[in-house]
Scaffold this motif. Structure first.
Motif, PDB file in Angstrom:
ATOM      1  N   GLN A  36       0.865  -1.178   0.000  1.00  0.00           N
ATOM      2  CA  GLN A  36       0.000   0.000   0.000  1.00  0.00           C
ATOM      3  C   GLN A  36       0.902   1.228   0.000  1.00  0.00           C
ATOM      4  O   GLN A  36       1.808   1.347   0.834  1.00  0.00           O
ATOM      5  N   ARG A  37       0.676   2.106  -0.983  1.00  0.00           N
ATOM      6  CA  ARG A  37       1.490   3.307  -1.133  1.00  0.00           C
ATOM      7  C   ARG A  37       0.635   4.545  -0.917  1.00  0.00           C
ATOM      8  O   ARG A  37      -0.347   4.754  -1.616  1.00  0.00           O
ATOM      9  N   ALA A  38       1.030   5.367   0.050  1.00  0.00           N
ATOM     10  CA  ALA A  38       0.296   6.600   0.344  1.00  0.00           C
ATOM     11  C   ALA A  38       1.098   7.793  -0.150  1.00  0.00           C
ATOM     12  O   ALA A  38       2.305   7.895   0.111  1.00  0.00           O
ATOM     13  N   HIS A  39       0.434   8.681  -0.887  1.00  0.00           N
ATOM     14  CA  HIS A  39       1.067   9.925  -1.341  1.00  0.00           C
ATOM     15  C   HIS A  39       0.151  11.077  -0.953  1.00  0.00           C
ATOM     16  O   HIS A  39      -0.923  11.253  -1.533  1.00  0.00           O
ATOM     17  N   ASN A  40       0.578  11.820   0.052  1.00  0.00           N
ATOM     18  CA  ASN A  40      -0.211  12.935   0.581  1.00  0.00           C
ATOM     19  C   ASN A  40      -1.649  12.527   0.887  1.00  0.00           C
ATOM     20  O   ASN A  40      -2.603  13.246   0.562  1.00  0.00           O
ATOM     21  N   ALA A  43      -5.488   4.840   0.613  1.00  0.00           N
ATOM     22  CA  ALA A  43      -4.342   4.850  -0.289  1.00  0.00           C
ATOM     23  C   ALA A  43      -4.433   3.627  -1.189  1.00  0.00           C
ATOM     24  O   ALA A  43      -4.984   2.590  -0.793  1.00  0.00           O
ATOM     25  N   PRO A  44      -3.912   3.723  -2.410  1.00  0.00           N
ATOM     26  CA  PRO A  44      -3.956   2.571  -3.321  1.00  0.00           C
ATOM     27  C   PRO A  44      -3.189   1.379  -2.754  1.00  0.00           C
ATOM     28  O   PRO A  44      -2.157   1.536  -2.115  1.00  0.00           O
ATOM     29  N   ALA A  45      -3.735   0.187  -3.004  1.00  0.00           N
ATOM     30  CA  ALA A  45      -3.101  -1.032  -2.503  1.00  0.00           C
ATOM     31  C   ALA A  45      -3.230  -2.139  -3.531  1.00  0.00           C
ATOM     32  O   ALA A  45      -4.205  -2.208  -4.275  1.00  0.00           O
ATOM     33  N   GLU A  46      -2.224  -3.010  -3.558  1.00  0.00           N
ATOM     34  CA  GLU A  46      -2.220  -4.180  -4.423  1.00  0.00           C
ATOM     35  C   GLU A  46      -1.862  -5.397  -3.583  1.00  0.00           C
ATOM     36  O   GLU A  46      -1.046  -5.302  -2.674  1.00  0.00           O
ATOM     37  N   TYR A  47      -2.484  -6.518  -3.890  1.00  0.00           N
ATOM     38  CA  TYR A  47      -2.213  -7.757  -3.169  1.00  0.00           C
ATOM     39  C   TYR A  47      -2.106  -8.877  -4.192  1.00  0.00           C
ATOM     40  O   TYR A  47      -3.068  -9.171  -4.894  1.00  0.00           O
TER      41      TYR A  47
END
Length: 166
Positions: free
Chosen positions: A32-36, A50-54
């Protein structure tokens, strides 16, 4: 008379969890990557999106699957207080569990995401920043086995988050 200034806490960074179920042979990685990403705090729980991939791969039966993507936000929670953590234990949804659809190359891989009830003191919750300050929440865990039935074996958990108050 001045109106109170409302500050916004923004979160940046990554949460990466590698899981392995020794019984089924399934392995997976959650990123999961959070940008602001704006965060809100309510009842001792920090919420964010935040967008996440599994991605997961199983051996019995053989399957591979990919859930989420790099652009669609997924809700996440970080429990800041002991009371919030205790209340969480009665819930069915675990931190990091991806809800919703995704792509699959064959039969759906049997996975319910991941979760961990960490022993007290193993990882301190993040401290939130004051006005115009920055705080960091970074930890790396290996070989974490949750006592919750049916939870995958977390063998690599890397968190590197920055909280900024603007």
């Amino acid at each position: 008379m001045f109106a109170p200034l409302l500050l916004t806490i923004l979160m940046n960074g990554t949460i990466t969890v590698h899981v392995r179920n020794t019984d089924s042979g399934a392995t997976g990685v959650y990123v999961q990557r959070a940008h602001n990403a704006p965060v809100n705090v309510n009842g001792g729980i920090l919420g964010y999106e935040a967008p996440a991939e599994y991605s997961v791969r199983g051996t019995e039966p053989p399957c591979t699957a990919h859930y989420g993507d790099a652009t669609t936000p997924v809700s996440g929670s970080i429990y800041l207080t002991a009371t919030a953590q205790k209340e969480f234990l009665g819930m069915l949804v675990m931190p990091g569990q991806l809800l919703g659809g995704g792509e699959s190359s064959g039969p759906m891989c049997a996975t319910g995401g991941f979760g961990a009830h960490l022993q007290t003191g193993l990882v301190a919750p993040p401290k939130l920043p004051g006005a115009h300050h920055v705080t960091y929440w970074t930890f790396h865990l290996r070989n974490v086995h949750d006592q919750t039935p049916g939870v995958d074996y977390i063998y690599d958990w890397d968190v590197n988050l920055t909280f900024t108050n603007k």
